[in-house]
Design a protein around this motif. Structure first.
Motif, PDB file in Angstrom:
ATOM      1  N   VAL A   6       0.817  -1.215   0.000  1.00  0.00           N
ATOM      2  CA  VAL A   6       0.000   0.000   0.000  1.00  0.00           C
ATOM      3  C   VAL A   6       0.856   1.273   0.000  1.00  0.00           C
ATOM      4  O   VAL A   6       0.387   2.348   0.373  1.00  0.00           O
ATOM      5  N   LEU A  19      -7.644   2.941  -1.291  1.00  0.00           N
ATOM      6  CA  LEU A  19      -8.288   1.669  -0.946  1.00  0.00           C
ATOM      7  C   LEU A  19      -9.801   1.788  -0.845  1.00  0.00           C
ATOM      8  O   LEU A  19     -10.532   0.838  -1.149  1.00  0.00           O
ATOM      9  N   ILE A  30     -10.322  -3.666  -4.605  1.00  0.00           N
ATOM     10  CA  ILE A  30      -9.214  -4.403  -3.999  1.00  0.00           C
ATOM     11  C   ILE A  30      -8.906  -5.616  -4.890  1.00  0.00           C
ATOM     12  O   ILE A  30      -9.824  -6.339  -5.301  1.00  0.00           O
TER      13      ILE A  30
END
Length: 437
Positions: free
Chosen positions: A366, A388, A393
């Motif tokens: 991330v 996110l 995802i």
């Protein structure tokens, strides 16, 4: 002449107060919404703030221009930029390249320096009738070691095909200051930590001569090569930047210091201010963004300006966090919860993680695009922690996912966001990619 700079650590933002001690007048340049430090300083120095101005329509914080005008100061704003970047709902005089703003025996001369934005202006400062300028307030034009990024109108505000135009204007603006002497001091609008550039220095002031010798941006004579260098590897702009451009241009309600009151239970959109270690042992339904100097830059990815927000944390921290959120134009913090009990989320030591077969597991990185490009686990999928919530995802909800960032801070945020999106089989890799390496 009186001169004072103000630095906001959360926003890595600089604002300035300049006064004429003979006449008692003062002007504020690029103010935040909280006017307290400016008025406090002016009172201590026997000055009255009579004027206010700013270098451009800001994208990274909510301007205090309208608050200052409402408090009685005369406003000055850029008249450049065209219809789309003209100020609305503010009583202020527009200024153009070459115009003079007088503050007693001090004067500011306007210089149009587009590139970061079309309307961007800088102010040359002259003291007590001197024929030569002392320095220049550059806003997001020239920083210490860097120049303003030209891509925010396209990346954050969604105005297509403006990045290259801005980069070309930045090249020409840098040529424009070539006429100025080396001794000119540069007072920038930001320091290290701001997303308005990619390599800002932490030193609060510099000189034009020093930047000519040392800043990468002054080393290019070829326009195409400069444009390529300027637009490469810019950090991802937080999603709230687009909201800042709109409200700073069009106007919004004046700031109020309302108290955030406690609530009985967690409800609605919630940010959990507790340290990541505390959150890891007591996961709430909120997004975990600890209250520290990165709070605003991280929270800005997840704010919905149309919704009320609830905070989790102690009274003092909540009130300060709510106040800081007003600096980026968010006034909708309504309630808070002092504490929240919940389950601990799974974590794994880097040494244990490295014993796993990467090809047989799901890994989510991330970090930023720049960090990913520099080095990453080949088997990992990449998705910036700030994206996110909006983006899909790359794994199914029931799959086990190992999550990491660079040092462990952003992966803790990611764990809370993934939990909100229904991913419950997630494992945080402690201390992140640095420890994995």
């Amino acid at each position: 002449m009186f001169f004072k700079s103000f630095f906001n650590e959360q926003l890595a933002q600089m604002s300035y107060l300049v006064g004429c001690q003979k006449t008692g007048e003062a002007i504020v340049i690029d103010p935040l919404r909280d006017l307290t430090p400016y008025f406090k300083t002016a009172e201590q120095e026997g000055l009255k703030i009579t004027q206010v101005t700013e270098t451009h329509i800001h994208a990274d914080f909510a301007s205090g221009l309208r608050e200052m005008v409402n408090a009685g100061a005369k406003g000055f704003v850029s008249g450049h930029g065209g219809k789309d970047w003209s100020y609305k709902e503010v009583e202020a005089e527009t200024v153009m390249d070459g115009d003079i703003i007088k503050v007693g025996n001090v004067k500011l001369q306007v210089m149009h320096t587009p590139g970061h934005t079309p309307e961007s202006i800088s102010f040359l400062l002259y003291d007590n009738g001197s024929e030569v300028p002392m320095g220049i307030f550059t806003g997001d034009f020239i920083f210490v070691g860097d120049v303003g990024r030209p891509d925010l109108l396209e990346e954050a505000a969604g105005i297509k095909d403006t990045t290259e135009i801005g980069a070309r204007e930045m090249f020409n603006s840098l040529r424009k200051v070539d006429e100025l002497p080396d001794y000119i001091q540069i007072w920038p609008g930001h320091g290290a930590g701001s997303a308005c550039g990619k390599s800002l220095g932490a030193v609060p002031v510099t000189t034009l001569g020093y930047e000519r010798q040392n800043s990468w941006a002054f080393q290019y004579d070829d326009e195409r090569a400069f444009i390529k260098a300027l637009t490469a590897d810019q950090p991802e702009p937080p999603t709230y930047f687009s909201e800042m451009k709109r409200i700073n241009r069009d106007g919004f309600e004046l700031m109020h210091n309302d108290l955030v009151v406690p609530a009985e239970q967690i409800e609605g959109h919630t940010i959990d201010l507790r340290d990541k270690e505390v959150f890891a042992e007591n996961m709430s339904r909120g997004i975990n963004i600890p209250y520290n100097k990165k709070f605003l830059s991280f929270t800005g990815w997840y704010l919905d300006y149309s919704q009320d927000l609830q905070l989790i944390g102690d009274f003092e921290t909540v009130q300060q966090a709510a106040h800081d959120l007003k600096m980026i134009g968010f006034d909708k913090v309504k309630t808070y919860i002092p504490d929240a009990a919940g389950p601990a989320y799974p974590q794994i030591e880097p040494t244990d993680f490295k014993e796993l077969d990467y090809s047989a597991i799901n890994i989510l990185d991330v970090r930023t695009q720049k960090e990913w490009n520099e080095s990453h686990i080949e088997e990992a999928e990449h998705l910036h922690f700030g994206k996110l919530m909006q983006e899909e995802i790359p794994f199914n909800q029931e799959e086990k996912i190992y999550v990491h960032c660079q040092s462990g801070v952003r992966s803790a945020i990611a764990m809370s966001v993934l939990n909100q999106k229904g991913f419950n089989n997630i494992v945080n890799i402690k201390r992140g990619y640095e420890a994995i390496k």
